[in-house]
Write a protein that holds these residues in place. Structure first.
Motif, mmCIF file in Angstrom:
data_model
loop_
_atom_site.group_PDB
_atom_site.id
_atom_site.type_symbol
_atom_site.label_atom_id
_atom_site.label_comp_id
_atom_site.label_asym_id
_atom_site.label_seq_id
_atom_site.Cartn_x
_atom_site.Cartn_y
_atom_site.Cartn_z
ATOM 1 N N GLN A 1 0.821 -1.210 0.000
ATOM 2 C CA GLN A 1 0.000 0.000 0.000
ATOM 3 C C GLN A 1 0.865 1.275 0.000
ATOM 4 O O GLN A 1 0.508 2.292 -0.597
ATOM 5 C CB GLN A 1 -0.927 0.005 1.226
ATOM 6 C CG GLN A 1 -2.058 1.030 1.159
ATOM 7 C CD GLN A 1 -3.084 0.698 0.072
ATOM 8 O OE1 GLN A 1 -3.485 -0.454 -0.081
ATOM 9 N NE2 GLN A 1 -3.496 1.702 -0.699
ATOM 10 N N PHE B 1 3.072 1.227 -3.890
ATOM 11 C CA PHE B 1 2.606 0.786 -5.213
ATOM 12 C C PHE B 1 2.478 1.942 -6.216
ATOM 13 O O PHE B 1 2.775 1.786 -7.392
ATOM 14 C CB PHE B 1 1.318 -0.052 -5.111
ATOM 15 C CG PHE B 1 0.031 0.714 -5.135
ATOM 16 C CD1 PHE B 1 -0.692 0.854 -6.308
ATOM 17 C CD2 PHE B 1 -0.488 1.277 -3.973
ATOM 18 C CE1 PHE B 1 -1.892 1.540 -6.337
ATOM 19 C CE2 PHE B 1 -1.683 1.959 -3.989
ATOM 20 C CZ PHE B 1 -2.384 2.106 -5.179
ATOM 21 N N GLN B 2 2.083 3.148 -5.717
ATOM 22 C CA GLN B 2 1.991 4.294 -6.631
ATOM 23 C C GLN B 2 3.378 4.665 -7.160
ATOM 24 O O GLN B 2 3.560 4.953 -8.347
ATOM 25 C CB GLN B 2 1.376 5.498 -5.902
ATOM 26 C CG GLN B 2 -0.102 5.332 -5.563
ATOM 27 C CD GLN B 2 -0.997 5.527 -6.792
ATOM 28 O OE1 GLN B 2 -0.528 5.622 -7.917
ATOM 29 N NE2 GLN B 2 -2.305 5.551 -6.558
ATOM 30 N N LEU C 1 3.106 -8.841 -5.777
ATOM 31 C CA LEU C 1 2.013 -8.412 -4.910
ATOM 32 C C LEU C 1 1.300 -9.626 -4.316
ATOM 33 O O LEU C 1 0.689 -10.409 -5.045
ATOM 34 C CB LEU C 1 1.002 -7.549 -5.661
ATOM 35 C CG LEU C 1 -0.037 -6.979 -4.689
ATOM 36 C CD1 LEU C 1 0.171 -5.495 -4.477
ATOM 37 C CD2 LEU C 1 -1.451 -7.252 -5.120
ATOM 38 N N GLU D 1 -2.357 -7.820 0.604
ATOM 39 C CA GLU D 1 -2.697 -6.516 0.006
ATOM 40 C C GLU D 1 -4.012 -6.623 -0.769
ATOM 41 O O GLU D 1 -4.084 -6.362 -1.964
ATOM 42 C CB GLU D 1 -1.557 -6.045 -0.917
ATOM 43 C CG GLU D 1 -0.195 -5.949 -0.258
ATOM 44 C CD GLU D 1 -0.126 -4.843 0.807
ATOM 45 O OE1 GLU D 1 -0.994 -3.936 0.792
ATOM 46 O OE2 GLU D 1 0.789 -4.902 1.652
ATOM 47 N N GLN E 1 -6.641 -4.793 -0.709
ATOM 48 C CA GLN E 1 -7.178 -3.528 -1.215
ATOM 49 C C GLN E 1 -6.613 -3.211 -2.601
ATOM 50 O O GLN E 1 -7.356 -2.808 -3.505
ATOM 51 C CB GLN E 1 -6.843 -2.399 -0.230
ATOM 52 C CG GLN E 1 -7.608 -1.116 -0.524
ATOM 53 C CD GLN E 1 -7.329 -0.039 0.518
ATOM 54 O OE1 GLN E 1 -6.824 -0.314 1.600
ATOM 55 N NE2 GLN E 1 -7.667 1.209 0.182
ATOM 56 N N ILE E 2 -5.282 -3.433 -2.759
ATOM 57 C CA ILE E 2 -4.664 -3.168 -4.070
ATOM 58 C C ILE E 2 -5.195 -4.160 -5.104
ATOM 59 O O ILE E 2 -5.520 -3.779 -6.233
ATOM 60 C CB ILE E 2 -3.121 -3.257 -3.998
ATOM 61 C CG1 ILE E 2 -2.572 -2.273 -2.971
ATOM 62 C CG2 ILE E 2 -2.503 -2.971 -5.368
ATOM 63 C CD1 ILE E 2 -1.072 -2.362 -2.760
ATOM 64 N N GLN F 1 -8.456 -3.022 -6.228
ATOM 65 C CA GLN F 1 -8.342 -1.857 -7.103
ATOM 66 C C GLN F 1 -8.038 -2.262 -8.537
ATOM 67 O O GLN F 1 -8.530 -1.655 -9.491
ATOM 68 C CB GLN F 1 -7.231 -0.921 -6.601
ATOM 69 C CG GLN F 1 -7.669 0.029 -5.504
ATOM 70 C CD GLN F 1 -6.524 0.945 -5.095
ATOM 71 O OE1 GLN F 1 -5.901 0.739 -4.067
ATOM 72 N NE2 GLN F 1 -6.249 1.949 -5.908
#
Length: 284
Positions: free
Chosen positions: A11, A14-15, A61, A66, A68-69, A72
């Protein structure tokens, strides 16, 4: 496996990882311990990243950790592989895949192993590691070796490692469009070597040997002089013409000089390899 080419995506990062695809493509590998097939492929993906040596970043990942990712990205199957370039998803695969299918996908978007080796060789040359660079260049596919810019790079390495006759042979077949300043510089190095390596002493010994072709002592001295000015191919040729007929000529002195020259040239020199094979064929 720890590597600069492999990261664990979470989290927090990742961006930043996806933003990194503006510079280097990123392969995101979605997996989970509960999916044995996806877990089993992780070591192979890591190995693939090592082979590509920085041509892409592998982001692993763990979808259990993770979630949530994974949500997404709308992950429906494990493993899922997504290739990001310039910040955008450009390709991907969903569900269990053989590693060959993943390699095929990457090959559509990334440089080939040969192209990577060429880049690595050029980088080694910039660090003056010419022998290592030459090994990589000699291992390229023939189609790539036939390109003008690769021939010039090889000739540069050959000159730097004192393989002058091989360099001369290569420079004699450079296409006209590649006969630029780089080419002219290499030709100038070759001509300087030719001038420096043709001393009156060498010319005198050559003349003596021409008049008395069976004079082993003169041959040995000429070979030593050749070797001293990096004309080692010619040194080996002169010595071989004697020891091929008699290994013990001049109480083994010519054979010793021959072995010394081979040793100085090293294991990767092509001419030395050829003469080693010829020597072994009469020894054994």
């Amino acid at each position: 496996m720890h590597s600069e080419f492999i990261v664990e995506m979470n989290q927090q990062n990742f961006q930043q990882i996806l933003q990194g695809s503006m510079n280097t493509p990123v392969v995101v590998y979605f997996w989970a311990p509960m999916s044995q097939e996806s877990a089993d492929l992780v070591p192979q993906m890591q190995q693939l990243a090592q082979q590509y040596a920085g041509a892409f970043t592998l982001a692993l990942l763990n979808c259990e950790q993770e979630q949530q990712i994974a949500a997404q990205f709308g992950i429906q199957a494990l493993p899922t592989i997504a290739l990001f370039d310039q910040g955008q998803a450009v390709d991907g695969l969903g569900g269990p895949q053989p590693i060959a299918a993943i390699e095929a996908m990457l090959q559509k978007h990334l440089p080939s192993q040969d192209e990577l080796n060429l880049q690595k060789a050029l980088a080694l040359m910039s660090e003056q590691q010419y022998s290592e660079a030459l090994t990589l260049l000699n291992g390229l596919e023939q189609e790539l070796q036939d390109k003008g810019e690769v021939k010039l790079a090889k000739a540069d390495c050959l000159l730097a490692t004192a393989q002058f006759s091989d360099a001369e042979a290569l420079l004699a077949h450079i296409p006209l469009e590649y006969q630029d300043n780089y080419y002219k510089g290499l030709i100038a190095k070759l001509e300087l070597h030719a001038q420096a390596s043709n001393s009156p002493e060498i010319q005198g010994l050559e003349s003596q040997l021409a008049n008395d072709s069976s004079n082993a002592k003169v041959a040995n001295e000429l070979a030593l002089q050749y070797h001293a000015v990096n004309r080692s191919d010619e040194a080996l040729e002169v010595l071989w013409s004697f020891i091929a007929k008699d290994l013990g000529v001049l109480d083994g002195e010519l054979r010793k000089t021959f072995m010394d020259v081979l040793s100085a040239l090293g294991q990767e020199n092509l001419t030395a390899k050829q003469y080693r094979r010829q020597l072994y064929s009469i020894l054994y």
